[in-house]
Scaffold this active site. Structure first.
Site, PDB file in Angstrom:
ATOM      1  CG  ASP A  40      19.677  -5.486  19.728  1.00  0.00           C
ATOM      2  OD1 ASP A  40      19.760  -5.150  20.922  1.00  0.00           O
ATOM      3  OD2 ASP A  40      19.908  -6.640  19.328  1.00  0.00           O
ATOM      4  CG  ASP A  97      20.523 -10.594  25.266  1.00  0.00           C
ATOM      5  OD1 ASP A  97      19.348 -10.638  24.845  1.00  0.00           O
ATOM      6  OD2 ASP A  97      21.446 -10.030  24.646  1.00  0.00           O
TER       7      ASP A  97
HETATM    8  C1  GLA Z   1      21.638  -9.011  21.771  1.00  0.00           C
HETATM    9  C2  GLA Z   1      21.348  -7.773  22.582  1.00  0.00           C
HETATM   10  C3  GLA Z   1      22.440  -6.759  22.383  1.00  0.00           C
HETATM   11  C4  GLA Z   1      23.777  -7.377  22.768  1.00  0.00           C
HETATM   12  C5  GLA Z   1      24.008  -8.659  22.004  1.00  0.00           C
HETATM   13  C6  GLA Z   1      25.228  -9.393  22.494  1.00  0.00           C
HETATM   14  O1  GLA Z   1      21.553  -8.766  20.412  1.00  0.00           O
HETATM   15  O2  GLA Z   1      20.093  -7.255  22.256  1.00  0.00           O
HETATM   16  O3  GLA Z   1      22.196  -5.601  23.127  1.00  0.00           O
HETATM   17  O4  GLA Z   1      23.800  -7.623  24.144  1.00  0.00           O
HETATM   18  O5  GLA Z   1      22.909  -9.544  22.107  1.00  0.00           O
HETATM   19  O6  GLA Z   1      25.454 -10.552  21.786  1.00  0.00           O
END
Ligand code: GLA
Length: 720
Positions: free
Chosen positions: A539, A478
């Site tokens: 997300d 990420d």
């Molecule tokens: C980001 C990602 C999510 C999750 C969060 C965790 O927002 O896109 O899928 O992994 O971080 O903090």
């Protein structure tokens, strides 16, 4: 060596794929004149193009007094430079010590190679059965030398372009802009399709009719970004999914990018794409070079579905590499929307047990597992497991998960640091910040400065150790903040650092499945897909929103690349209530998984999921690797080896007509859904369209958020 896709006669070059042709020639002064990019031409059509005479016009500038008809501004070219009369947007700008930006790149030589040419820097390139043309041009005054590489992928109808500038003179030159490709087309009636949005609202399609002037689509967030995906399509006004001409453009790059389409005064439209030139300044000492990312071009005259299919095959065959290339992707469960930061030994064990019982194959522990990570204010940069949440250590958890028959994966955000972390306390200089200025935060974090070797080594060492210690089979990589401090060449150097790290990690763990993520879809690009065969698209897991995003992403990227999960209802991002089946029917047209606490569901719902997984496993080769079609407003359709899967959503109407594509008209097909048998229909009937209610032997949809996935399976008979 013989080459069957790159031809040259008297410095007229033709690059040929199975269905397309790219033509340019070197003019009498040595400039590459762009002639054609489109369908394969007859000899007569070619002759007509070759006979075109552009001449001078009104007050335009003459290139050389020897020829009173030769004017660069009225000439279709393969690149644009400054100072010799081409007054359109340049694709390449330099500045010499004495302030000149003139560059006159003239043909020197050409060579044809098998395969693609690897980069000297850490930028990834496409690979496979290609032929590559290398052309060399040189500026007689500065000594600057430009190499243009054209790689031809015949079967996917793709031609890639990239270039390298070398300072062949004695004086340092400053490179201010260098596009991966540029070309001038005479095509008219163009519409530009671009994809953008923002966090949790990725992949909105914008269509712009190209008239006079310059149209720009770019990112300056440090990511390829959800604001502006680097991929775009130019189509003719009357082109649709099933017919007509279209040109696709994409970049194998994950940083700040720039694409422009400029319709000029003399009937040429200049198209270029590459690294964002804003604030870019790369000094090149004598003999130093700069390489651009690779641009990917694709053409079709068979409509947008066909263009998408060519792009999908290109990504699957020539971008994605390693163990998971063409390999079935495991069904995963992710802990994020199940528990957020509140993960611990107990709730993971319970979730894992249920998940394994339902047939899920990979368990992903998301954020919240390391020391001090109870929200997004602390802990990033450190790799130590939170002993309070996991008193027996994470290896024990991972092994228990494997004992249940699942693989184990884990979330990391290796490029970022929270000031409240051991790393920051020990090495504040690792963070990207500006002296004398207060740092600016995104999600309470700073970037680690990947342009520094010691930082890259810190990340490599810790990520590799984590994978090794846990025997992790999957990593969700990420990156959750936009870049503010670095722009221009520094932002580019950061991305080069990122690629170096990814190259090393994927090299050391060849069977690792990497899924890239950047606050959802901020790095949904071909650069990341060279290392991570799948990327989290958004997300936002609301199925109704996802249907739009996945459909639009599908113009350029294959289903196997799009991370998509069935999550809880009401949805955590939008609050929308939807049936479990609709969430399933949407997410199966992606790299599929679940992201919810399965133990909060009723026994009936868990039974439904068990059946969904059985159904998905039976047909997943079609879902993941079948040929894709956009059929109507919001349908998904895939076909492979005589089996088609087709999702129809209630928002298309109460009883929408369901169409099939690419079936055999006279063959019979057994129609079923994931829950019912429907009957037998001919390919012809299905392709002409059958009302959804008729296929389902009754009612179609009573609610807008209802949905169904049909399977059309060819019945093989012994008849001759
Ligand atoms: C980001 C990602 C999510 C999750 C969060 C965790 O927002 O896109 O899928 O992994 O971080 O903090």
């Amino acid at each position: 060596m013989t080459f069957s896709h790159i031809f040259e006669t008297n410095l007229l070059f033709e690059l040929k794929t199975d269905h397309t042709s790219y033509l340019f020639r070197i003019t009498r002064f040595g400039h590459p004149e762009h002639l054609h990019y489109g369908r394969i031409l007859s000899d007569a059509e070619k002759e007509e193009i070759l006979a075109r005479d552009h001449g001078t016009f009104g007050n335009t500038i003459l290139y050389d007094t020897e020829d009173d008809k030769y004017c660069l501004d009225n000439q279709p070219l393969e690149y644009g430079t400054e100072g010799r009369g081409d007054l359109r947007e340049p694709s390449l700008i330099i500045r010499t010590k004495d302030g000149s930006s003139t560059l006159d790149l003239l043909y020197v030589s050409h060579t044809v190679h098998k395969g693609t040419i690897p980069m000297k820097c850490s930028l990834p390139v496409s690979y496979g059965a290609a032929e590559t043309l290398e052309t060399v041009y040189r500026d007689p005054v500065t000594g600057a030398e430009l190499k243009e590489y054209y790689s031809v992928y015949p079967k996917e109808d793709v031609i890639t372009r990239r270039c390298v500038l070398t300072n062949g003179g004695d004086e340092e030159i400053s490179l201010r802009k260098m596009m991966s490709f540029s070309l001038d087309t005479t095509e008219k009636d163009l519409v530009w399709m671009t994809f953008g949005g923002h966090w949790a609202n990725e992949m909105n399609l914008t269509e712009r009719e190209i008239r006079a002037g310059t149209y720009v689509h770019s990112s300056r967030t440090g990511f390829s970004s959800s604001y502006a995906n680097p991929g775009s399509i130019l189509r003719k006004k009357d082109t649709n999914d099933r017919a007509g001409e279209a040109w696709g453009i994409n970049l194998v790059y994950s940083g700040n990018h720039y694409t422009s389409v400029s319709a000029g005064p003399f009937g040429f439209t200049r198209i270029m794409s590459g690294i964002l030139p804003e604030n870019f300044e790369q000094n090149l000492a004598a003999d130093e070079s700069f390489e651009t990312p690779e641009a990917v071009l694709c053409y079709t005259d068979q409509g947008l579905n066909d263009l998408s299919d060519r792009f999908h095959r290109f990504v699957v065959n020539h971008i994605v590499r390693g163990y998971y290339k063409g390999r079935i992707r495991p069904i995963l469960i992710n802990s994020w929307e199940s528990f957020y930061f509140d993960v611990n030994e107990k709730n993971l064990a319970e979730l894992a047990k249920t998940a394994a019982g339902l047939g899920i194959e990979l368990f992903v522990l998301d954020d919240g597992w390391f020391k001090n990570r109870n929200d997004d204010h602390a802990g990033l940069g450190d790799y130590e497991t939170d002993a309070r949440k996991f008193p027996h250590g994470l290896k024990t958890v991972a092994d228990q998960i494997r004992d249940l028959g699942m693989m184990f994966g884990i979330w990391i955000e290796p490029e970022a640091v929270n000031p409240d972390s051991d790393l920051y306390r020990a090495h504040p200089e690792y963070a990207m910040a500006e002296k004398d200025r207060k740092p600016v935060f995104g999600r309470n974090e700073l970037h680690l400065d990947l342009t520094k070797k010691e930082v890259r080594e810190y990340i490599k060492e810790n990520v590799c150790r984590l994978i090794q210690d846990l025997d992790a089979e999957y990593i969700k990589w990420d990156m959750n903040r936009q870049m503010s401090v670095y722009t221009g060449e520094k932002a580019h150097a950061y991305i080069l650092g990122l690629y170096e790290i990814l190259e090393e990690i994927t090299g050391r763990f060849p069977k690792l499945l990497l899924e890239s993520c950047a606050s959802g879809g901020n790095r949904f690009d071909l650069g990341m897909l060279c290392y991570s065969p799948q990327a989290w698209l958004s997300d936002n897991t609301d199925p109704i929103e996802r249907q739009r995003m996945q459909r639009n992403a599908g113009y350029l990227y294959p289903v196997s690349a799009m991370g998509a999960h069935a999550s809880a209802s009401p949805n955590h991002q939008t609050g929308r209530v939807t049936p479990l089946s609709t969430r399933f029917h949407t997410a199966v047209f992606g790299a599929f998984g679940y992201e919810l606490d399965l133990n909060r569901l009723s026994e009936e719902e868990r039974e439904e999921i068990r059946a969904e997984i059985r159904f998905y496993k039976k047909y997943r080769a079609v879902f993941q690797w079948g040929r894709s079609f956009r059929l109507a407003k919001n349908e998904f359709y895939k076909i492979r080896d005589g089996i088609a899967v087709c999702a129809v959503f209630g928002s298309a109407g109460d009883n929408p007509t369901v169409y099939a594509a690419e079936l055999e008209p006279d063959a019979e097909y057994r129609v079923s859904t994931d829950t019912e048998e429907c009957g037998v229909f001919t390919g012809k009937d299905l392709m002409n369209g059958v009302p959804c209610g008729t296929l389902r032997k009754g009612e179609a949809f009573t609610k807008k958020d209802d949905s169904v996935v049909f399977v059309f399976e060819k019945i093989f008979t012994d008849k001759v």
